[in-house]
Design an enzyme around this catalytic site. Structure first.
Site, PDB file in Angstrom:
ATOM      1  N   GLU A  58      76.551 -13.261 146.891  1.00 35.25           N
ATOM      2  CA  GLU A  58      75.135 -13.449 147.182  1.00 35.25           C
ATOM      3  C   GLU A  58      74.258 -13.260 145.946  1.00 35.25           C
ATOM      4  O   GLU A  58      73.231 -13.912 145.801  1.00 35.25           O
ATOM      5  CB  GLU A  58      74.699 -12.443 148.247  1.00 35.25           C
ATOM      6  N   ASP A  76      66.116 -23.318 150.208  1.00 37.61           N
ATOM      7  CA  ASP A  76      67.091 -23.735 151.224  1.00 37.61           C
ATOM      8  C   ASP A  76      66.442 -24.048 152.565  1.00 37.61           C
ATOM      9  O   ASP A  76      67.138 -24.220 153.565  1.00 37.61           O
ATOM     10  CB  ASP A  76      68.171 -22.666 151.408  1.00 37.61           C
ATOM     11  N   THR A  81      63.861 -15.426 150.877  1.00 38.34           N
ATOM     12  CA  THR A  81      65.114 -14.716 151.092  1.00 38.34           C
ATOM     13  C   THR A  81      64.989 -13.387 150.370  1.00 38.34           C
ATOM     14  O   THR A  81      64.561 -13.346 149.214  1.00 38.34           O
ATOM     15  CB  THR A  81      66.285 -15.522 150.522  1.00 38.34           C
TER      16      THR A  81
END
Length: 273
Positions: A58, A76, A81
């Site tokens: 990640e 995305d 995020t």
């Protein structure tokens, strides 16, 4: 910094996560016969390894505790995020996190963004979040209560359900980790590419130990199904977190993820001694 290719780290069906997974794992099959192994990914030492393995994929780093303050829009389609597991403003899990934090610490620096987080849920919009939200997220991450809230939501929505299902299937530590990594990436809703449907695909060709099957054979089938799911989306097409990580451990029959561990993700090498 998160790699551009790691939209793979975001879930495809996040809006369906929380409540169902938090309250109950997938059901243990009625014909299950194998006993649950004593060793589990929830052992503190094994959980630390799991956090490092996921962070290598990640965040390109083994230092997962440095990621509480992480926040970025990685393009995305899921908005911001952030945090140790990639909570997203567009998928509901970030909203759940900030609500929990506010319940525990009213008046916190993120509380004022709750109306905006509710509005942008299900979209990639930053409406009502910019320009202050990223900076305030990083400020909040200096608060131990916010870090504890991130830990809680990671365990409630992702880690706990994966470990429970892995144990119900009679899997040891590696198998439980394979489930956890899959839930982190794919979620566990009804989407064809979700964790539960990846598992169902694997069950078409192999049985887990709880069903009388061979553990290595089943995990091979599960990882095959996982790779298939990843390749259905361009954002998930780099399968190295399976091919040069989990497969490596499986080939070595290291079913308990015992160190030393050596693996690669996106071509970068990692080691846990």
């Amino acid at each position: 910094m998160r790699r551009p290719s790691t939209p793979a780290a975001r879930r495809t069906v996040l809006a369906l996560f929380g409540a169902a997974l938090a309250t109950a794992p997938l059901l243990k099959p009625p014909h299950a016969t194998a006993s649950v192994r004593a060793a589990g990914l929830d052992d503190p030492a094994k959980k630390e390894i799991a956090m490092q393995l996921v962070s290598s994929a990640e965040n390109s780093s083994l230092d997962w505790k440095a990621q509480y303050q992480y926040i970025e829009d990685i393009g995305d389609g899921r908005g911001y995020t952030a945090g140790i597991i990639g909570f997203c403003s567009g998928t509901g899990d970030m909203l759940d996190l900030v609500e929990l934090y506010t319940d525990r610490k009213p008046g916190n620096v993120l509380m004022k963004y709750l109306p905006a987080l509710r509005r942008v849920d299900g979209t990639d919009s930053h409406d009502g979040l910019d320009p202050g939200f990223p900076g305030d997220w990083r400020r909040a991450a200096r608060d131990a209560e916010f870090r504890r809230a991130q830990d809680h939501e990671r365990d409630r929505v992702y880690f706990g359900p994966a470990v429970r299902q892995g144990k119900a299937d009679g899997l040891r530590v590696l198998g439980q980790f394979a489930y956890y990594d899959a839930i982190v990436m794919h979620g566990d809703g009804n989407d064809p590419l979700s964790f539960r449907n990846i598992r169902k695909r694997a069950l078409r060709t192999a049985n887990p130990p709880a069903w009388g099957g061979d553990e290595v054979t089943y995990l091979d089938a599960f990882l095959d199904a996982r790779v298939w799911a990843m390749k259905q989306e361009e954002a998930h097409s780099d399968t190295s977190r399976v091919d040069t990580a989990q497969r490596v451990f499986l080939r070595k029959r290291n079913l308990d993820l015992d160190p030393p561990l050596d693996w690669k993700v996106y071509g970068d090498s990692y080691h846990i001694g």
